[in-house]
Design a protein around this motif. Structure first.
Motif, PDB file in Angstrom:
ATOM      1  N   ARG A   1      -4.911   6.830  -3.657  1.00 30.03           N
ATOM      2  CA  ARG A   1      -6.140   6.589  -4.778  1.00 30.03           C
ATOM      3  C   ARG A   1      -6.078   5.344  -5.705  1.00 30.03           C
ATOM      4  O   ARG A   1      -7.025   4.990  -6.100  1.00 30.03           O
ATOM      5  N   ASP A   2      -4.793   5.049  -6.135  1.00 29.21           N
ATOM      6  CA  ASP A   2      -4.629   3.888  -6.818  1.00 29.21           C
ATOM      7  C   ASP A   2      -5.033   2.264  -6.062  1.00 29.21           C
ATOM      8  O   ASP A   2      -5.544   1.681  -6.789  1.00 29.21           O
ATOM      9  N   THR A   3      -4.886   2.600  -4.672  1.00 29.65           N
ATOM     10  CA  THR A   3      -5.180   1.369  -3.904  1.00 29.65           C
ATOM     11  C   THR A   3      -6.909   1.395  -3.950  1.00 29.65           C
ATOM     12  O   THR A   3      -7.608   0.230  -3.863  1.00 29.65           O
ATOM     13  N   LEU A   4      -7.339   2.519  -3.559  1.00 29.75           N
ATOM     14  CA  LEU A   4      -8.859   2.694  -3.272  1.00 29.75           C
ATOM     15  C   LEU A   4      -9.331   3.900  -4.102  1.00 29.75           C
ATOM     16  O   LEU A   4      -9.355   5.092  -3.745  1.00 29.75           O
ATOM     17  N   PRO A   5      -9.736   3.528  -5.435  1.00 33.02           N
ATOM     18  CA  PRO A   5     -10.375   4.369  -6.176  1.00 33.02           C
ATOM     19  C   PRO A   5     -11.986   5.164  -6.046  1.00 33.02           C
ATOM     20  O   PRO A   5     -12.664   4.544  -6.695  1.00 33.02           O
ATOM     21  N   ILE A   6     -11.678   5.978  -5.410  1.00 28.80           N
ATOM     22  CA  ILE A   6     -13.088   6.738  -4.748  1.00 28.80           C
ATOM     23  C   ILE A   6     -13.711   7.651  -5.944  1.00 28.80           C
ATOM     24  O   ILE A   6     -12.848   8.424  -6.221  1.00 28.80           O
TER      25      ILE A   6
ATOM     26  N   GLY B   1      -4.600  16.076  -7.034  1.00 27.88           N
ATOM     27  CA  GLY B   1      -4.899  15.499  -8.544  1.00 27.88           C
ATOM     28  C   GLY B   1      -6.004  14.549  -8.484  1.00 27.88           C
ATOM     29  O   GLY B   1      -6.069  13.534  -9.270  1.00 27.88           O
ATOM     30  N   HIS B   2      -6.731  14.249  -7.308  1.00 28.80           N
ATOM     31  CA  HIS B   2      -7.775  13.151  -7.208  1.00 28.80           C
ATOM     32  C   HIS B   2      -8.980  13.533  -7.879  1.00 28.80           C
ATOM     33  O   HIS B   2      -9.422  14.637  -7.573  1.00 28.80           O
TER      34      HIS B   2
ATOM     35  N   ASP C   1      -6.357   0.676   3.702  1.00 29.04           N
ATOM     36  CA  ASP C   1      -5.696  -0.838   3.659  1.00 29.04           C
ATOM     37  C   ASP C   1      -7.243  -1.726   3.686  1.00 29.04           C
ATOM     38  O   ASP C   1      -7.462  -2.527   2.868  1.00 29.04           O
ATOM     39  N   LEU C   2      -8.020  -1.502   4.850  1.00 30.32           N
ATOM     40  CA  LEU C   2      -8.847  -2.264   5.160  1.00 30.32           C
ATOM     41  C   LEU C   2     -10.103  -2.180   4.266  1.00 30.32           C
ATOM     42  O   LEU C   2     -10.774  -3.020   3.704  1.00 30.32           O
ATOM     43  N   ALA C   3     -10.457  -0.967   3.650  1.00 31.66           N
ATOM     44  CA  ALA C   3     -11.459  -0.708   2.749  1.00 31.66           C
ATOM     45  C   ALA C   3     -11.234  -1.524   1.521  1.00 31.66           C
ATOM     46  O   ALA C   3     -12.111  -1.860   0.722  1.00 31.66           O
ATOM     47  N   SER C   4     -10.130  -1.228   1.177  1.00 30.32           N
ATOM     48  CA  SER C   4      -9.632  -1.806  -0.290  1.00 30.32           C
ATOM     49  C   SER C   4      -9.808  -3.007  -0.212  1.00 30.32           C
ATOM     50  O   SER C   4     -10.029  -3.930  -1.180  1.00 30.32           O
ATOM     51  N   SER C   5      -9.461  -3.587   0.758  1.00 28.68           N
ATOM     52  CA  SER C   5      -9.381  -5.429   0.647  1.00 28.68           C
ATOM     53  C   SER C   5     -10.925  -5.717   0.865  1.00 28.68           C
ATOM     54  O   SER C   5     -11.205  -6.732   0.353  1.00 28.68           O
ATOM     55  N   LEU C   6     -11.676  -5.135   1.808  1.00 29.22           N
ATOM     56  CA  LEU C   6     -13.218  -5.496   1.964  1.00 29.22           C
ATOM     57  C   LEU C   6     -13.728  -5.404   0.485  1.00 29.22           C
ATOM     58  O   LEU C   6     -14.941  -6.054   0.278  1.00 29.22           O
TER      59      LEU C   6
ATOM     60  N   SER D   1     -10.419  -4.025  -4.116  1.00 26.99           N
ATOM     61  CA  SER D   1      -9.594  -3.196  -4.934  1.00 26.99           C
ATOM     62  C   SER D   1      -8.025  -3.141  -4.669  1.00 26.99           C
ATOM     63  O   SER D   1      -7.349  -2.538  -5.040  1.00 26.99           O
ATOM     64  N   GLY D   2      -7.661  -4.185  -3.780  1.00 34.51           N
ATOM     65  CA  GLY D   2      -6.422  -4.355  -3.357  1.00 34.51           C
ATOM     66  C   GLY D   2      -6.413  -4.540  -1.953  1.00 34.51           C
ATOM     67  O   GLY D   2      -6.945  -5.045  -1.404  1.00 34.51           O
ATOM     68  N   GLY D   3      -5.275  -3.702  -1.507  1.00 39.99           N
ATOM     69  CA  GLY D   3      -5.128  -3.856   0.060  1.00 39.99           C
ATOM     70  C   GLY D   3      -4.189  -5.068   0.436  1.00 39.99           C
ATOM     71  O   GLY D   3      -4.152  -6.051  -0.220  1.00 39.99           O
ATOM     72  N   SER D   4      -3.701  -5.104   1.712  1.00 41.15           N
ATOM     73  CA  SER D   4      -2.940  -6.101   2.212  1.00 41.15           C
ATOM     74  C   SER D   4      -3.801  -7.121   2.550  1.00 41.15           C
ATOM     75  O   SER D   4      -4.653  -7.144   3.006  1.00 41.15           O
ATOM     76  N   PRO D   5      -3.172  -8.379   2.062  1.00 46.94           N
ATOM     77  CA  PRO D   5      -4.042  -9.712   2.547  1.00 46.94           C
ATOM     78  C   PRO D   5      -4.209 -10.013   4.173  1.00 46.94           C
ATOM     79  O   PRO D   5      -5.131 -10.541   4.516  1.00 46.94           O
ATOM     80  N   VAL D   6      -3.250  -9.422   4.733  1.00 45.95           N
ATOM     81  CA  VAL D   6      -3.285  -9.743   6.394  1.00 45.95           C
ATOM     82  C   VAL D   6      -3.108  -8.215   6.818  1.00 45.95           C
ATOM     83  O   VAL D   6      -2.283  -7.276   6.706  1.00 45.95           O
TER      84      VAL D   6
END
Length: 421
Positions: free
Chosen positions: A24-29, A57-58, A305-310, A313-318
């Motif tokens: 949730r810290d990577t993708l705070p929905i 605890g989300h 990973d994909l959603a957070s990069s798009l 909000s974070g995510g891997s660059p590659v």
């Protein structure tokens, strides 16, 4: 941040929910909407999803609905995980091609074409409805056949990226074998969706040391067993093909094998019945162990990973994704959809450069891309002749007699899903 999952009543969904909760810290929905026309399944899956969020605890809110337009309204991203026709249609995809001595499989060969024919029109209708309510939303496609579906979305002008869990599965497997973290493992992953090879396994990034020869030498038996292929194949090639290459490299043996046991769809249908019963238990507040046998391992991590990069909000660059070729593989059209490492950010996915490919791989990629061109044309425009041409072009079919018979069978088994038939 609001995300919508179309096909949210799938038994896959708790895997996705678990990843959303843990990461949730990577993708705070803030709001997650599960959309599905099957209200009974949706209630069971939604209940478990809320319990998983609560246990971990989300703070996000989970909403369930059968109203697509309401579900996707104002969503920042919409994840598609549909199965048009359900497991019953998949069971047909996996059985009637065997009557002609051809592979029965849901994403390749005649069965894969049948799934594309059913799926592409439905996905495009959903995407148009998303665009009407929220033209800035990203569409993440996990619906098979991912390459063909993603190409349909991109050609129609949608903000779309295709996603598969094959690459992340290899990354996690190799990390365990090498005793390193997954983030340290970079794959030279090249091909089309479900037609890929790991040409290198690098430590530390795209320019890191290639340890694939070490992996094959020290763990070749385990890798080959997971692929259900003889070790001689990986030793001879010096690369790791995806599991789906067994349908090409051992076609006749696999046809014989499939003819002696229940279809995978039948196995999954039984498993889904058991999973749904578990999901209805109000005491269950985590994804059950049985779900690992359903498939889709690490799907949630890849999706986060994909959603957070798009969404910035974070995510891997590659990441490994399905997107337009854009000259990456020079022997393919720019608008072919390939599955490779790409830089992903708020503007979308840009494939990384790929070294020149051995003709052994390039030839098969080009052949299957030509089939996918014809398959998409058949899915978009219909017609017996277009179905026939796509089947004839597929390297797992390729004979006039088989293509003729399979065309008739495909149409007969899918008539209710084909508006033109």
């Amino acid at each position: 941040m609001k995300l919508a999952v179309v096909g949210g009543g799938s038994t896959y969904t708790p895997e996705l929910i678990d990843g959303f909760a843990r990461l949730r810290d990577t993708l705070p929905i803030e709001e997650l909407v599960l959309v599905d026309p099957a209200a009974d399944r949706l209630e069971l899956v939604g209940g478990l999803a809320r319990r998983i969020f609560a246990k971990q605890g989300h703070p996000g809110r989970i909403v369930t609905t059968s109203d697509l337009d309401a579900g996707v309204a104002d969503a920042d991203a919409v994840l598609l995980q549909l199965r048009v026709g359900g497991q019953a249609a998949r069971n047909k995809d996996e059985t009637w091609p065997l009557e002609c001595g051809c592979i029965g499989q849901e994403t390749t060969g005649a069965g894969g074409l049948a799934k594309a024919m059913r799926t592409v029109p439905v996905v495009l209708d959903i995407a148009e409805r998303v665009r009407r309510t929220n033209p800035d939303a990203w569409i993440i496609d996990f619906t098979n056949p991912v390459g063909i579906v993603t190409r349909a979305l991109l050609q129609a002008g949608h903000k779309a990226v295709g996603l598969c869990n094959v690459a992340i599965g290899f990354q996690r497997k190799f990390a365990r074998l090498l005793d390193v973290t997954p983030a340290e493992v970079h794959l030279d992953h090249v091909g089309l969706n479900h037609l890929t090879w790991e040409l290198g396994v690098r430590l530390g990034g795209p320019d890191g040391e290639n340890v694939l020869p070490k992996l094959l030498a020290e763990h070749g038996d385990a890798i080959a067993d997971d692929l259900r292929m003889p070790r001689a194949i990986t030793d001879r090639l010096g690369v790791v093909p995806s599991y789906y290459l067994r349908y090409f490299y051992a076609h006749d043996a696999v046809v014989r094998e499939l003819g002696t046991k229940p279809s995978r769809a039948a196995e999954v249908a039984a498993m889904e019945k058991e999973l749904l019963a578990m999901y209805g238990d109000p005491a269950l507040d985590e994804k059950p162990a049985l779900l690992a046998k359903r498939g889709g391992a690490f799907y949630s991590e890849a999706a986060v990973d994909l959603a957070s990069s798009l969404l910035g909000s974070g995510g891997s660059p590659v990441q490994v994704v399905n997107t337009y070729n854009r000259g990456t593989l020079p022997f393919l059209p720019d608008d072919a959809v390939i599955e490779v490492q790409a830089r992903v950010d708020g503007t979308g996915a840009t494939p990384l450069a790929v070294p020149g490919l051995d003709p052994l791989y390039a030839g098969l990629i080009a052949n299957v891309t030509a089939y996918e061109d014809l398959a998409l044309e058949a899915a978009l425009r219909g017609g017996r002749d277009r179905v026939f041409k796509a089947l004839l072009a597929h390297p797992l079919i390729g004979q006039f007699e088989y293509a003729e018979a399979l065309t008739d069978k495909l149409i007969a088994h899918n008539r209710e899903h084909l508006a033109w038939a």
